[in-house]
Write an enzyme that holds these catalytic residues in place. Structure first.
Site, short mmCIF file in Angstrom:
data_model
loop_
_atom_site.label_atom_id
_atom_site.label_comp_id
_atom_site.label_asym_id
_atom_site.label_seq_id
_atom_site.Cartn_x
_atom_site.Cartn_y
_atom_site.Cartn_z
N GLU A 236 -6.20 -7.90 -1.20
CA GLU A 236 -6.75 -8.00 0.15
C GLU A 236 -8.24 -7.71 0.01
O GLU A 236 -8.61 -6.59 -0.37
CB GLU A 236 -6.13 -6.95 1.08
N GLU B 160 0.82 -1.22 0.00
CA GLU B 160 0.00 0.00 0.00
C GLU B 160 0.85 1.27 0.00
O GLU B 160 0.73 2.12 0.89
CB GLU B 160 -0.97 -0.01 1.19
C1 GLA Z 1 -4.25 -2.79 5.02
C2 GLA Z 1 -2.91 -3.50 5.04
C3 GLA Z 1 -2.95 -4.83 5.71
C4 GLA Z 1 -3.78 -4.78 6.97
C5 GLA Z 1 -5.17 -4.31 6.61
C6 GLA Z 1 -6.08 -4.32 7.81
O1 GLA Z 1 -4.98 -2.97 3.90
O2 GLA Z 1 -2.35 -3.68 3.75
O3 GLA Z 1 -1.63 -5.22 6.04
O4 GLA Z 1 -3.20 -3.90 7.86
O5 GLA Z 1 -5.10 -3.01 6.11
O6 GLA Z 1 -7.40 -4.00 7.46
#
Ligand code: GLA
Length: 659
Positions: A294, A144
């Site tokens: 994710e 991210e």
């Molecule tokens: C982000 C991060 C993950 C985790 C999620 C939790 O998307 O990339 O590592 O911390 O949030 O919701």
């Protein structure tokens, strides 16, 4: 090629003996991929220059034995404690000059040369070790990535150099930024600072965003190049946060092989927003085929605990993503962790790792449906849209630089238009204005406040050749330096839209006594909000006028026939009902058809492969709905033929294809 289906997995958190049990459960749920490693720098490099791959070698091998491939994360988002101890200067510094510290993650400065070197070292060691490694099917860079907002001495130095490259001389910068204001001209680049004050110039802030974004993109590219130097064919991705992240994602996308997105919809009310995020990811990816790296699978933690998605919700999110163009679904995360700040963030299995969770059972069911999709070859199919919305990072940045403009939210204006398409089941792409939009029948460029000659020329050419272009309020107010145009509004777009604007009203905060501007359009009345441009037509004709108060003499919506096409100016923001009427009517006029005629709360989305149509029908309400089909089709999920009426339960999904 199957749809990639799996979870984010952290083998380093658990005893070795658990690996084969997890892998078996994953396999039984239909998994063929996991993402691992993205925070494990300390495991890969316990101390500087000493590498240890044992934990991950073992995990990759066991997973592979169960038919599960691995996307390996470069672990640079979580610098270990030894980095802090040896090189505290690699930590970010905030706007007040406070240096951040080890103790969580994402505290390092992407500009810092030492941090860059340390990142390159660990990535090089991993890339060498895992080149052509059986079971590794791809890489994810870092995690991210976003603008780092670091105000350290290295960022200052690099920013000055960046400005010097961009402007050449201090005089050119002074002129471009309009630094006569408050006597802020600089005599040399050494006098330039980072925008640390409470009232910085918008031009200064905008260039700082551009600079940070360039740093992030080059940091990403550096890692990509190292991996490719050992394994040139391996696909590389990065997990974007479309709709939230503020980096130039198009530039980032251009450095990798495919785009991934992280999706946490939280609740049902964000269904349209989630759809918008998929459209953004698809746009950055240059079409379908992106991944959800994710995807929320249960309750999540942010500032508080968000509720557990009710039965069918994760399934609906999954199919919504595939319908929007995803070819990979990876849930966050496999198992809830026992420790750390995310200890009460759900996994597919809970802390006790029992597969008896509702999430595991639901996801196993989705795995079986995905196996049906694979038989049809859904992965690799395209999302074809005849309409596009232009959503520009530069536009977003420019909106954010103006300190007092927080309530006129750029993405919210873009989404007012997006929702108009979404609710009517009309396919629409969301792309950067820099992307070629000439093939679309209808283009909406909301809140197009930053324009330059090149963009005006491309838009003009598009309309001249027969396209229909819509823009909304505030168009043309800024040049690319966030300096206001001295021309009559809408600046460079005046001629194309055939209008002049001499007055406008900000409606972000209304004094109760003031009347809101009211607009009459197509036998309906709408209250304008956020902004009202008072439009005077030159060559355009009014489509709707304001009907009250001092707004009355002015037009609110206009259309200018230009060349073969048409340029429409919508001078205010309206409630959703306006877009529900305006967008489908205009789409129809332009020959842009809905995928299906759907009742409120149901959307139809189309993917196409070799002329074969795959129509996803998603009911995002909790009550049953009926959709009337134009011709009999087969529901791939139930295997049944649907003659005319498709009945969907609350949160129900169907995938229709030709008989
Ligand atoms: C982000 C991060 C993950 C985790 C999620 C939790 O998307 O990339 O590592 O911390 O949030 O919701």
């Amino acid at each position: 090629m199957p749809i990639r289906f799996g979870a984010d997995y952290y083998p380093e958190y658990w005893p070795k003996e658990r690996l084969s049990v997890d892998a078996r459960l994953m396999r039984e749920a239909g998994f063929n991929v996991v993402r691992i490693g993205e925070f494990a720098w300390k495991t890969f490099e316990p101390e500087e220059g000493r590498y240890d791959f044992a934990v991950f070698d073992e995990a990759i091998k066991v997973l592979r034995d169960h038919g599960i491939g691995v996307v390996l994360g470069t672990p640079t988002a979580a610098a270990p404690a030894w980095v802090e101890k040896k090189y505290p200067e690699t930590n970010r510094v905030d706007r007040k000059g406070l240096r951040q510290h080890w103790g969580a993650r994402q505290h390092s400065c992407y500009t810092n040369p030492k941090f860059r070197e340390l990142s390159r070292n660990v990535v090089r060691a991993m890339a060498e070790h895992y080149a052509d490694f059986p079971g590794v099917i791809g890489w994810q860079i870092d995690n991210e990535l976003d603008l780092h907002h670091c105000y350290c001495e290295h960022c200052l130095k690099a920013f000055r150099e960046w400005l010097q490259r961009r402007y050449g001389t201090p005089g050119a910068l002074n002129a471009a930024w309009g630094m006569r204001f408050w006597g802020m001209e600089i005599g040399s680049f050494d006098e330039m600072l980072l925008p640390v004050t409470d009232y910085p110039s918008p031009s200064h802030v905008l260039d700082f965003y551009r600079f940070m974004s360039d740093e992030v993109v080059s940091y990403n590219r550096e890692q990509v190049e190292i991996i490719k130097s050992f394994d040139s064919d391996i696909p590389i991705t990065h997990n974007f946060m479309p709709g939230w992240g503020t980096v130039d994602y198009q530039a980032l996308a251009d450095t990798i092989d495919f785009v991934s997105e992280d999706i946490y919809p939280k609740d049902m009310t964000t269904f349209a927003h989630t759809d918008y995020q998929h459209a953004l990811a698809r746009g950055y990816n240059g079409g379908a085929g992106f991944w959800d790296m994710e995807l929320q699978c249960g309750y999540i933690t942010r500032r508080t605990l968000f509720p557990t998605p009710p039965p069918g919700q994760v399934r609906l999110w999954t199919h919504q993503a595939i319908a929007g163009g995803a070819d990979g679904i990876v849930y966050f995360r496999w198992r809830s962790c026992l420790s750390g700040i995310e200890q009460f963030h759900s996994g597919i299995v809970n802390h006790d790792a029992s597969p008896r969770t509702r999430a595991y059972r639901e996801i196993k069911g989705i795995g079986a449906e995905i196996a049906l999709f694979d038989r049809l070859g859904i992965a690799g199919s395209k999302v074809v849209s005849d309409a596009a919305i232009l959503r520009g990072t530069e536009q977003k940045w420019a909106a954010d630089t103006y300190r007092w403009a927080s309530a006129y939210d750029y993405d919210e204006e873009v989404q007012r238009w997006y929702r108009g398409f979404f609710r009517a089941s009309i396919g629409v792409d969301v792309i950067e204005p820099s992307v070629d939009f000439s093939r679309y029948k209808l283009v909406v460029a909301p809140l197009l406040h930053v324009v330059d000659g090149a963009l005006v020329a491309r838009l003009t050419e598009y309309v001249k050749s027969g396209g229909t272009l819509i823009t909304s309020w505030r168009a043309g107010v800024y040049n690319p330096n966030a300096v206001v145009t001295a021309e009559t509004l809408p600046g460079g777009l005046r001629h194309l839209f055939g209008v002049e604007i001499h007055d406008y009203d900000s409606l972000v905060e209304l004094t109760p006594a003031d009347p809101k501007p009211v607009v009459r359009f197509s036998a309906q009345t709408y209250s304008a909000g956020i902004w009202a441009d008072c439009i005077e037509c030159t060559t355009a004709r009014p489509l709707a006028d304001y009907t009250n108060s001092w707004y009355k003499p002015y037009a609110a919506i206009t259309e200018n026939r230009f060349g073969q096409g048409s340029a429409i100016y919508v001078g205010a923001a309206f409630p959703d009902e306006f877009y529900d009427n305006f967008v489908p009517a205009l789409a129809k006029r332009c020959g842009v058809k809905p995928v299906l005629k759907t009742p409120i709360g149901v959307i139809g989305k189309l993917r196409v492969k070799d002329g074969r149509h795959f129509v996803f029908v998603l009911n995002y309400t909790t009550s049953p709905k009926t959709v009337v089909l134009r011709r009999p089709m087969r529901d791939v999920i139930t295997g049944r033929k649907v003659r005319v009426r498709l009945r969907l339960p609350g949160r129900g999904v169907a995938l229709l294809t030709e008989l």
